[in-house]
Design an enzyme around this catalytic site. Structure first.
Site, PDB file in Angstrom:
ATOM      1  N   SER A   1      -1.078  -2.315  -0.024  1.00 46.53           N
ATOM      2  CA  SER A   1      -1.656  -3.160  -1.072  1.00 46.53           C
ATOM      3  C   SER A   1      -2.801  -2.392  -1.716  1.00 46.53           C
ATOM      4  O   SER A   1      -3.327  -1.432  -1.132  1.00 46.53           O
ATOM      5  CB  SER A   1      -2.182  -4.456  -0.461  1.00 46.53           C
TER       6      SER A   1
ATOM      7  N   TYR B   1      -6.718  -9.165   5.866  1.00 39.37           N
ATOM      8  CA  TYR B   1      -5.633  -8.549   5.100  1.00 39.37           C
ATOM      9  C   TYR B   1      -6.038  -7.148   4.643  1.00 39.37           C
ATOM     10  O   TYR B   1      -5.271  -6.184   4.775  1.00 39.37           O
ATOM     11  CB  TYR B   1      -5.331  -9.439   3.897  1.00 39.37           C
TER      12      TYR B   1
END
Length: 249
Positions: free
Chosen positions: A144, A157
């Site tokens: 990401s 995350y």
């Protein structure tokens, strides 16, 4: 002939979202795809298979909990049994918690790191020996932009995605001579169930820094993954490729 004609692939977290988009694109490029997700998401996994088959591709569904060492090994075994080979693996399964760091519980942190980071570790640990035995292969881990820089309110995350990039680079260094290439893609705002469930203000903050002011489509991540899995990327390994509309720029 597609970029991946004659190859076999596995994609985790493929019952929807980015995983579904990647699986469909790999199939469009000629790969036989073993679609995987949790058993509880089997309906979505079978829908992905049906979409691929409707487009003339080859696919099947096998459940896998990426936090389970046994399931990750069984997924590779299933690919070898069904397709006789494993050329490409996409470790995509992931979850997130939207909270300030100090509000995140230990259980939430462990769960996010267990799925996102340990899941990639267990996946690669099962996939790499099968690829080495065949003389090579390509792994793409879905990281990401949160693996490249801070993204507020998703600390676990962000930690997990930074870790994925580290694992990717290490594996690329360790197994390049054995013919296994390992890369990562780093999406930003992509149209997925996870994004749809995010607070609107959070999505707006993600899109604002992008040069391309829109949400990306799962298939657009699939385009990058298909390239990295293909022989056209034969000299590309250890890369964390942003697929982010210019966010990281």
């Amino acid at each position: 002939m597609g970029l991946l004609a004659g190859k076999a692939a596995v994609v985790t977290g493929a019952a929807g979202g980015i995983g579904r988009g990647v699986a469909r694109e790999l199939a469009r490029e000629g790969a036989s795809v073993l679609v995987s997700d949790l058993g509880s998401a089997a309906r979505g996994g079978e829908e992905t298979v049906a979409l691929i088959e409707d487009e003339g591709g080859t696919a099947a569904f096998t459940p896998c909990d990426v936090t389970s060492e046994r399931d990750c090994a069984a997924l590779v075994a299933a690919a070898l049994e069904r397709f006789g080979r494993l050329d490409c693996a996409v470790n995509n399964a992931g979850i997130a918690v939207h909270k300030p760091l100090a509000d995140v519980t230990g259980e939430e942190y462990d769960r996010v790191l267990g799925v996102n980071l340990k899941g990639v570790f267990l996946g690669m640990r099962a996939q790499i020996p099968a690829m080495v035995e065949r003389g090579g292969g390509a792994i793409v881990n879905v990281a990401s932009v949160a693996g490249l820089q801070a993204v507020p309110l998703i600390s676990p995350y962000t930690a997990s995605k930074h870790g994925i990039i580290g694992l990717t680079r290490n594996a690329a260094k360790e197994y390049g001579e054995a013919g296994v290439r390992v890369n990562a893609v780093c999406p930003n705002a992509i149209r997925t169930p996870l994004m749809d469930a995010s607070p609107p203000e959070f999505v707006e903050e993600l899109i604002r820094p992008q040069a391309i002011k829109r949400v990306g489509e799962p298939e657009e991540v699939g385009f990058a993954v298909a390239y990295l899995c293909s022989d056209r990327a034969a000299f590309v390994t250890g890369v964390a490729l942003p697929v982010d509309g210019g966010y990281a720029a």
